[in-house]
Scaffold this active site. Structure first.
Site, PDB file in Angstrom:
ATOM      1  N   ILE A 111       0.767  -1.133  -0.084  1.00 17.63           N
ATOM      2  CA  ILE A 111       0.128   0.177  -0.007  1.00 17.63           C
ATOM      3  C   ILE A 111       0.917   1.295   0.014  1.00 17.63           C
ATOM      4  O   ILE A 111       0.623   2.284  -0.583  1.00 17.63           O
ATOM      5  CB  ILE A 111      -0.795   0.001   1.253  1.00 17.63           C
ATOM      6  CG1 ILE A 111      -1.872  -0.982   1.058  1.00 17.63           C
ATOM      7  CG2 ILE A 111      -1.606   1.201   1.380  1.00 17.63           C
ATOM      8  CD1 ILE A 111      -2.747  -1.521   2.128  1.00 17.63           C
ATOM      9  N   LEU A 129      -5.045 -12.533  23.115  1.00 16.93           N
ATOM     10  CA  LEU A 129      -4.796 -11.756  24.088  1.00 16.93           C
ATOM     11  C   LEU A 129      -4.452 -12.657  25.365  1.00 16.93           C
ATOM     12  O   LEU A 129      -3.472 -12.259  26.254  1.00 16.93           O
ATOM     13  CB  LEU A 129      -5.789 -10.895  24.734  1.00 16.93           C
ATOM     14  CG  LEU A 129      -5.696 -10.015  25.907  1.00 16.93           C
ATOM     15  CD1 LEU A 129      -4.216  -8.937  25.604  1.00 16.93           C
ATOM     16  CD2 LEU A 129      -6.617  -9.104  26.392  1.00 16.93           C
ATOM     17  N   TYR A 141      -3.242  -4.821  17.638  1.00 12.52           N
ATOM     18  CA  TYR A 141      -3.282  -4.231  16.238  1.00 12.52           C
ATOM     19  C   TYR A 141      -4.481  -3.309  16.205  1.00 12.52           C
ATOM     20  O   TYR A 141      -4.606  -2.107  15.860  1.00 12.52           O
ATOM     21  CB  TYR A 141      -3.311  -5.071  15.104  1.00 12.52           C
ATOM     22  CG  TYR A 141      -3.404  -4.727  13.887  1.00 12.52           C
ATOM     23  CD1 TYR A 141      -2.311  -3.934  13.140  1.00 12.52           C
ATOM     24  CD2 TYR A 141      -4.653  -4.623  12.873  1.00 12.52           C
ATOM     25  CE1 TYR A 141      -2.201  -3.316  12.131  1.00 12.52           C
ATOM     26  CE2 TYR A 141      -4.654  -4.061  11.947  1.00 12.52           C
ATOM     27  CZ  TYR A 141      -3.506  -3.455  11.101  1.00 12.52           C
ATOM     28  OH  TYR A 141      -3.461  -2.951   9.868  1.00 12.52           O
TER      29      TYR A 141
END
Length: 452
Positions: free
Chosen positions: A219, A297, A358
């Site tokens: 990107i 997590l 994230y």
């Protein structure tokens, strides 16, 4: 990047017959931007009877479009602009909505529907607010009903904003054009009269200097190339380990390369020094660099969490403070001030399993952009975010086949986006014509919330 063979098959004569017979997704070939191509081909119908509808129709005529108020029942339509800016109650929507519905079966492939209405947060009258939120809801739902690569998006005007404001025209042109091919079910809010329309629409960034982080591939490389195509001088930034690829991108865009760890305390100062040495100015900052370190997590360790936060959000906060303190980045000319765009993600909006770090960083980007907007407005500048969904990159190419195919089809356009779709949206947001829009997070996801 893995080729989307299903989309190619669905667009063949045999594939079209088979997919229709079996009721399978039918992703269309999207109309993407080409500088030499017309803005839109075919009649554009403007619905509504307000002064704003007349102003917007006149603007479309000035772009040499075939603008109509009515069309025949068998005539194909390229775009519909439905204006609801004077609606006072939900009942006021009916006439224009039903007229819009009557045109949907006449839409060409890659058609555009744009609703125009006032900000729902700009009025305290319950009936007025209900009407405006109603337009928002119908636009989102209509985007799911569009076919053959068509999109539906909304243009939101602040309470007293004149529809003739330059940034209204800039947003309208973006949403009509092939630049917005993978943007659907989204809303662009224009808050003020800041903004300048370019003398030449194919070179809206002429004379501007832009820095793009994470520019060595994917990107980031697409952003550098499209900003250059639009006239900007490019400073391509990436880590030393990507030096060879970075040099290749910089050479391709006739720009300069800067090998840099953006988490370094002096990263912002080094970018400014490079800009001053080579160009004498800095106008545009695109924070594209980012990393993933996915883990549930329950199994997250400090290195995974801290590294993602450091690269994806802390570095941007630190660099922005440096840029905003510099005179090099605060040189408004003809009402055009500095531009910042940050890459967020649909993971930061909807969350994604295994991506708490994230998602936290990308949601943090959205919060940073919103909170920094006032500082940029005082300089006639803007800061916005772009949140990609499923984009065909090296990262998505590594996904398991079945997972990748499902992710491609879970949006209104039934396909993944391309890096240039993200880049085109960024090019619009950093342009002078977008000066009235700031603090926005614009999703480039084909109307889905698949984590990026």
């Amino acid at each position: 990047m893995v080729k989307d063979t299903y989309t190619e098959f669905a667009n063949s004569s045999l594939g079209e017959k088979i997919t229709k017979t079996l009721g399978l997704p039918q992703p269309a070939k999207l109309r993407r931007y080409r500088p030499e191509a017309p803005l839109i081909e075919g009649p554009t119908v403007v619905l509504g009877s307000s002064e704003a509808s007349d102003i917007l129709a006149d603007q479309l005529v000035s772009w040499d479009l075939d603008v109509r108020r009515h069309v025949g029942r068998r005539e194909k339509v390229a775009a519909v602009v439905a204006v609801f800016d004077t609606a006072q109650t939900p009942a006021d929507l009916s006439e224009t909505v039903l007229a819009l519905g009557g045109l949907l079966k006449q839409l060409k492939s890659s058609a555009r529907v744009i609703t125009v209405f006032r900000d729902p947060q700009g009025n305290e009258d319950p009936a007025v607010t209900a009407a405006r939120k109603g337009v928002e809801g119908l636009t989102r739902s209509l985007a799911h009903e569009m076919r053959a690569g068509g999109t539906a998006n909304g243009l939101i005007l602040s309470e007293e904003l004149d529809a003739a404001a330059p940034s209204v025209s800039g947003a309208l042109r973006f949403l009509l054009s092939g630049r917005s091919a993978f943007v659907s079910g989204q809303f662009i809010t224009v808050q003020n009269t800041n903004g300048v329309l370019p003398d030449e629409w194919t070179q809206p960034l002429a004379g501007q200097v832009a820095v793009v982080t994470g520019a060595a591939r994917g990107i980031g490389a697409a952003i550098a190339k499209i900003l250059r195509r639009d006239g900007a001088e490019i400073i391509a930034v990436d880590i030393p380990a990507a030096g060879e690829s970075l040099a290749g991108v910089a050479n391709e865009v006739s720009g300069t390369a800067l090998q840099l760890d953006i988490t370094a305390e002096d990263a912002g100062d080094r970018i400014l020094a490079h800009a001053e040495q080579h160009y004498g100015r800095l106008d545009i900052v695109v924070h594209n660099a980012g990393i993933t370190r996915d883990k549930l997590l329950a199994n997250m360790d400090p290195s995974r969490w801290d590294s993602v936060i450091a690269v994806n959000i802390e570095s941007q906060l630190r660099m922005n403070r440096t840029f905003l303190e510099s005179e090099l980045f605060n040189r408004p000319e003809a009402g055009v001030g500095p531009r910042i765009v940050s890459l967020a993600s649909t993971s930061g909006i909807a969350g994604n399993r295994g991506q708490t770090n994230y998602a936290a960083s990308k949601s943090g980007v959205i919060g940073m952009v919103s909170a920094t907007s006032a500082q940029l407005e005082a300089r006639h500048g803007t800061i916005n975010a772009v949140a990609p969904g499923f984009i065909e990159t090296e990262m998505t190419a590594k996904m398991p086949f079945a997972t990748r195919e499902v992710a491609r089809r879970l949006n209104s356009l039934n396909q993944g986006g391309l890096p240039e779709d993200v880049a085109e949206t960024i090019a619009y947001l950093v342009s002078p014509a977008a000066g009235g829009t700031s603090g926005l997070t614009l999703r480039v996801c084909g109307q889905n919330l698949v984590g990026a």
